[in-house]
Scaffold this motif. Structure first.
Motif, PDB file in Angstrom:
ATOM      1  N   HIS A  37       7.696 -10.386   4.752  1.00 27.58           N
ATOM      2  CA  HIS A  37       6.264 -10.304   4.435  1.00 27.58           C
ATOM      3  C   HIS A  37       5.845 -11.497   3.593  1.00 27.58           C
ATOM      4  O   HIS A  37       6.547 -11.863   2.659  1.00 27.58           O
ATOM      5  CB  HIS A  37       5.945  -9.021   3.654  1.00 27.58           C
ATOM      6  CG  HIS A  37       5.827  -7.832   4.547  1.00 27.58           C
ATOM      7  ND1 HIS A  37       6.925  -7.155   5.022  1.00 27.58           N
ATOM      8  CD2 HIS A  37       4.741  -7.213   5.070  1.00 27.58           C
ATOM      9  CE1 HIS A  37       6.525  -6.172   5.801  1.00 27.58           C
ATOM     10  NE2 HIS A  37       5.199  -6.183   5.848  1.00 27.58           N
ATOM     11  N   GLY A  70       2.919   4.718   3.990  1.00 29.86           N
ATOM     12  CA  GLY A  70       2.956   3.261   4.127  1.00 29.86           C
ATOM     13  C   GLY A  70       1.794   2.678   3.319  1.00 29.86           C
ATOM     14  O   GLY A  70       1.122   3.392   2.555  1.00 29.86           O
ATOM     15  N   MET A  71       1.522   1.397   3.495  1.00 29.05           N
ATOM     16  CA  MET A  71       0.454   0.748   2.724  1.00 29.05           C
ATOM     17  C   MET A  71      -0.902   1.371   3.044  1.00 29.05           C
ATOM     18  O   MET A  71      -1.779   1.438   2.176  1.00 29.05           O
ATOM     19  CB  MET A  71       0.438  -0.768   3.000  1.00 29.05           C
ATOM     20  CG  MET A  71       1.615  -1.511   2.405  1.00 29.05           C
ATOM     21  SD  MET A  71       1.805  -1.333   0.617  1.00 29.05           S
ATOM     22  CE  MET A  71       0.421  -2.285   0.002  1.00 29.05           C
ATOM     23  N   VAL A 116      -0.784  12.079   5.537  1.00 36.25           N
ATOM     24  CA  VAL A 116       0.571  12.079   6.101  1.00 36.25           C
ATOM     25  C   VAL A 116       0.958  10.634   6.391  1.00 36.25           C
ATOM     26  O   VAL A 116       0.311   9.956   7.203  1.00 36.25           O
ATOM     27  CB  VAL A 116       0.639  12.932   7.390  1.00 36.25           C
ATOM     28  CG1 VAL A 116       2.050  12.906   7.983  1.00 36.25           C
ATOM     29  CG2 VAL A 116       0.203  14.362   7.100  1.00 36.25           C
TER      30      VAL A 116
HETATM   31  C1  LIG Z   1       8.572  -7.579  11.246  1.00 41.22           C
HETATM   32  C2  LIG Z   1       7.250  -7.393  10.536  1.00 41.22           C
HETATM   33  C3  LIG Z   1       6.734  -8.429   9.771  1.00 41.22           C
HETATM   34  C4  LIG Z   1       5.507  -8.278   9.122  1.00 41.22           C
HETATM   35  N1  LIG Z   1       5.032  -9.311   8.365  1.00 41.22           N
HETATM   36  C5  LIG Z   1       3.881  -9.156   7.688  1.00 41.22           C
HETATM   37  C6  LIG Z   1       3.399 -10.190   6.837  1.00 41.22           C
HETATM   38  O1  LIG Z   1       4.022 -11.240   6.674  1.00 41.22           O
HETATM   39  N2  LIG Z   1       2.217  -9.993   6.202  1.00 41.22           N
HETATM   40  C7  LIG Z   1       1.506  -8.837   6.322  1.00 41.22           C
HETATM   41  O2  LIG Z   1       0.455  -8.710   5.678  1.00 41.22           O
HETATM   42  N3  LIG Z   1       1.934  -7.846   7.134  1.00 41.22           N
HETATM   43  C8  LIG Z   1       3.091  -7.970   7.815  1.00 41.22           C
HETATM   44  N4  LIG Z   1       3.545  -6.965   8.622  1.00 41.22           N
HETATM   45  C9  LIG Z   1       2.664  -5.817   8.886  1.00 41.22           C
HETATM   46  C10 LIG Z   1       2.699  -4.736   7.800  1.00 41.22           C
HETATM   47  O3  LIG Z   1       4.006  -4.441   7.401  1.00 41.22           O
HETATM   48  C11 LIG Z   1       2.057  -3.476   8.360  1.00 41.22           C
HETATM   49  O4  LIG Z   1       0.805  -3.778   8.894  1.00 41.22           O
HETATM   50  C12 LIG Z   1       1.852  -2.391   7.325  1.00 41.22           C
HETATM   51  O5  LIG Z   1       2.968  -2.236   6.467  1.00 41.22           O
HETATM   52  C13 LIG Z   1       1.562  -1.077   8.064  1.00 41.22           C
HETATM   53  O6  LIG Z   1       1.328  -0.028   7.156  1.00 41.22           O
HETATM   54  P1  LIG Z   1       0.985   1.437   7.690  1.00 41.22           P
HETATM   55  O7  LIG Z   1       0.866   2.305   6.505  1.00 41.22           O
HETATM   56  O8  LIG Z   1      -0.147   1.379   8.638  1.00 41.22           O
HETATM   57  O9  LIG Z   1       2.209   1.873   8.607  1.00 41.22           O
HETATM   58  P2  LIG Z   1       3.716   2.231   8.225  1.00 41.22           P
HETATM   59  O10 LIG Z   1       4.214   1.269   7.238  1.00 41.22           O
HETATM   60  O11 LIG Z   1       4.441   2.386   9.509  1.00 41.22           O
HETATM   61  O12 LIG Z   1       3.600   3.652   7.505  1.00 41.22           O
HETATM   62  C14 LIG Z   1       3.617   4.870   8.188  1.00 41.22           C
HETATM   63  C15 LIG Z   1       4.426   5.837   7.335  1.00 41.22           C
HETATM   64  O13 LIG Z   1       4.375   7.138   7.933  1.00 41.22           O
HETATM   65  C16 LIG Z   1       5.622   7.763   7.699  1.00 41.22           C
HETATM   66  N5  LIG Z   1       5.772   8.843   8.667  1.00 41.22           N
HETATM   67  C17 LIG Z   1       5.936   8.749  10.022  1.00 41.22           C
HETATM   68  N6  LIG Z   1       6.050   9.977  10.566  1.00 41.22           N
HETATM   69  C18 LIG Z   1       5.931  10.871   9.549  1.00 41.22           C
HETATM   70  C19 LIG Z   1       5.974  12.297   9.467  1.00 41.22           C
HETATM   71  N7  LIG Z   1       6.153  13.044  10.575  1.00 41.22           N
HETATM   72  N8  LIG Z   1       5.827  12.899   8.258  1.00 41.22           N
HETATM   73  C20 LIG Z   1       5.633  12.146   7.128  1.00 41.22           C
HETATM   74  N9  LIG Z   1       5.602  10.775   7.151  1.00 41.22           N
HETATM   75  C21 LIG Z   1       5.752  10.152   8.335  1.00 41.22           C
HETATM   76  C22 LIG Z   1       6.613   6.625   7.914  1.00 41.22           C
HETATM   77  O14 LIG Z   1       7.874   6.931   7.335  1.00 41.22           O
HETATM   78  C23 LIG Z   1       5.898   5.457   7.236  1.00 41.22           C
HETATM   79  O15 LIG Z   1       6.271   5.335   5.886  1.00 41.22           O
HETATM   80  C24 LIG Z   1       4.783  -7.071   9.248  1.00 41.22           C
HETATM   81  C25 LIG Z   1       5.313  -6.025  10.015  1.00 41.22           C
HETATM   82  C26 LIG Z   1       6.537  -6.176  10.641  1.00 41.22           C
HETATM   83  C27 LIG Z   1       7.093  -5.027  11.443  1.00 41.22           C
END
Ligand SMILES: Cc1cc2nc3c(=O)[nH]c(=O)nc-3n(C[C@H](O)[C@H](O)[C@H](O)COP(=O)(O)OP(=O)(O)OC[C@H]3O[C@@H](n4cnc5c(N)ncnc54)[C@H](O)[C@@H]3O)c2cc1C
Length: 460
Positions: A70, A25-26, A22
């Motif tokens: 990013h 994201g990355m 679920v």
């Molecule tokens: C302003 C900013 C700048 C950044 N700059 C950098 C950078 O320069 N370099 C770098 O390496 N990293 C950077 N990052 C960090 C990086 O973007 C994150 O660490 C990474 O993208 C997180 O991935 P994730 O999959 O953990 O979380 P998320 O990207 O939050 O993914 C979670 C996913 O779950 C989905 N979701 C939530 N609830 C539900 C549900 N109920 N049902 C189905 N889906 C759901 C969401 O829609 C989302 O797509 C930055 C972050 C931010 C905010």
């Protein structure tokens, strides 16, 4: 485990367990990729209309680029390895972009250790103490001890108050806003380790990189590869509840519809996971909800002229309403932005900060006013587009004794796991660390049912 009909004699035989991830994201994408690589039957479920989460793109003034700025570092080995698997190495560009520090109306370069040491506002004693702090922190291996020490106390002790205020506060604020006051010394340690990562691994200097087309290109290609490897991707599907039922899990979708799986990995922020999952124990739920998160308000500006051509500027002066200035076009060829400059002005805030009540117009007025004060050549007439992104729960704040309070990744419901960026306990939250977390998790799943999952840090 589900049953299918045996083609040879018609008898039911156990089929492969069905895995749901679920959150696309990355983290979710990498985990899906690695689990599919182990031959597992994987479905990736994303609420948004596209994959990518925090790294996803949007459109500003007709230009598609990352919604949040990013950059890729030369030392982001795991991310670079994935880019290699996606065939994107040749589309990756490397640049020696500058970093600056804005102090009392002046912009100073702090792109490398030599420039830190020559930062005039510190004086010779301050420069020496800064050098000592960085060197000392780079040699520490036991980060756990540092989790119990407030960052402020630790840095004042090592660098002195003046260097703390001039140098360290702007650096911490650029990632944490005012939440820097809650941070432990382990956060500073991980930041310094990241600064040193390039040198530790034999690279002469750190460089910034991007893939042509930005994360839009990475995500598009990642989705293609997931499809080729047999991952089912369901987009535009918000999961509203995950309910244990007869040894399996039923996922209720917003707007109706139910999906059933044998194993489920929830990759959303821990607060969201707590609301979704039924049947958790009270203690587990409160640990999930006690993680302190921060939100980000992040306007993108399309400008007809560049600001100062520093990729990132940390800010000492207290009257700036944003946490840092990121000039993406100082790194990315401005042809990607049709000759414009692209600037981000992120402000990290606590989830209950009254700033979140401000409307976009108020934010635009105060942010442009600050740019006018900071950059004498900037004019409001240069602004082609000002577009505000607001995103809740972007990052867990690395508070004191953070890892002691974290919920484990393995829940009390067999086959249900919660793995999120909050589980990066000894690294700074970045896509590289997210990929490491996903890969270590996938290895633990390959070795069994995930029994080995505890608090995996980002660092290998
Ligand atoms: C302003 C900013 C700048 C950044 N700059 C950098 C950078 O320069 N370099 C770098 O390496 N990293 C950077 N990052 C960090 C990086 O973007 C994150 O660490 C990474 O993208 C997180 O991935 P994730 O999959 O953990 O979380 P998320 O990207 O939050 O993914 C979670 C996913 O779950 C989905 N979701 C939530 N609830 C539900 C549900 N109920 N049902 C189905 N889906 C759901 C969401 O829609 C989302 O797509 C930055 C972050 C931010 C905010």
């Amino acid at each position: 485990m589900s049953l299918t009909e045996d083609k040879s004699n018609g008898a039911p035989v156990p089929s492969k367990p069905r895995w749901a991830i679920v959150g696309g994201g990355m983290l979710g994408m990498t985990l899906a990729h690695r689990l599919a690589g182990q031959g597992k039957d994987v479905t990736l479920i994303e609420a948004g209309e596209s994959l990518g989460g925090l790294a996803s793109p949007w459109s500003i003034g007709g230009i598609t680029w990352d919604r949040h700025h990013h950059a890729i570092l030369l030392s982001d080995w795991r991310l670079r390895s994935i880019l290699g698997e996606l065939g994107l190495e040749k589309e990756t560009r490397w640049v020696e972009a500058r970093t600056g520090l804005y102090v009392k109306g002046k912009l100073f370069p702090i792109s490398n250790l030599v420039e830190y040491m020559q930062f005039p506002a510190l004086g010779i004693a301050g420069q020496a103490r800064l050098a000592f702090t960085i060197l000392y922190a780079s040699k520490i291996n036991d980060w756990k001890k540092l989790e119990g020490i407030p960052a402020e106390d630790w840095l004042i002790g090592l660098s002195g108050r003046r260097t703390f205020e001039m140098f360290w506060v702007p650096l911490m604020k650029s990632r944490l806003g005012e939440n820097y006051r809650q941070a432990s010394a382990a956060f500073v340690w991980s930041t310094i380790q990241r600064m040193y990562a390039a040198r530790r691994s034999g690279l002469k200097k750190e460089m910034f990189g991007y893939v042509e087309g930005g994360y839009a290109r990475i995500i598009e290609r990642f989705e293609e590869v997931l499809g080729t490897n047999g991952v089912r991707v369901i987009k535009g599907c918000r999961v509203e509840a995950v309910e244990p039922e007869g040894g399996r899990f039923v996922l209720d979708q917003a707007g109706g519809g139910r999906l059933s799986f044998d194993r489920v990995v929830v990759t959303t922020p821990t607060h969201v996971a707590s609301h979704l999952i039924r049947g958790l124990k009270d203690g587990e739920r409160s640990r999930l909800e006690n993680v302190r998160y921060q939100d980000v308000v992040c306007p993108s500006l399309l400008l007809s002229k560049p600001l100062a051509n520093y990729y990132m500027t940390n800010i000492h002066d207290h009257d700036a309403p944003f946490s840092a200035v990121i000039e993406m076009s100082a790194m990315v060829d401005s042809r990607s932005f049709e000759g414009h400059a692209l600037v981000y002005l992120p402000r990290y805030v606590a989830t209950d900060d009254p700033f979140l009540q401000k409307d976009d117009g108020e934010i635009e007025q105060s942010f442009l006013g600050a740019l006018e004060r900071m950059y004498p050549d900037f004019r409001r007439g240069h602004v082609v587009r000002f577009q505000v992104s607001r995103t809740p729960l972007v990052m867990a704040v690395p508070t004191l004794r953070y890892s002691d309070h974290l919920p484990p990744m393995k829940t009390s419901l067999p086959g249900l796991y919660i793995i999120s960026s909050a589980h990066i306990v000894n690294g700074s939250v970045s896509v590289n660390e997210i990929i490491q977390l996903a890969e270590r998790t996938a290895r633990a799943f390959a070795e069994g049912s995930g029994d080995g999952l505890g608090f995996l840090g980002g660092r290998t």
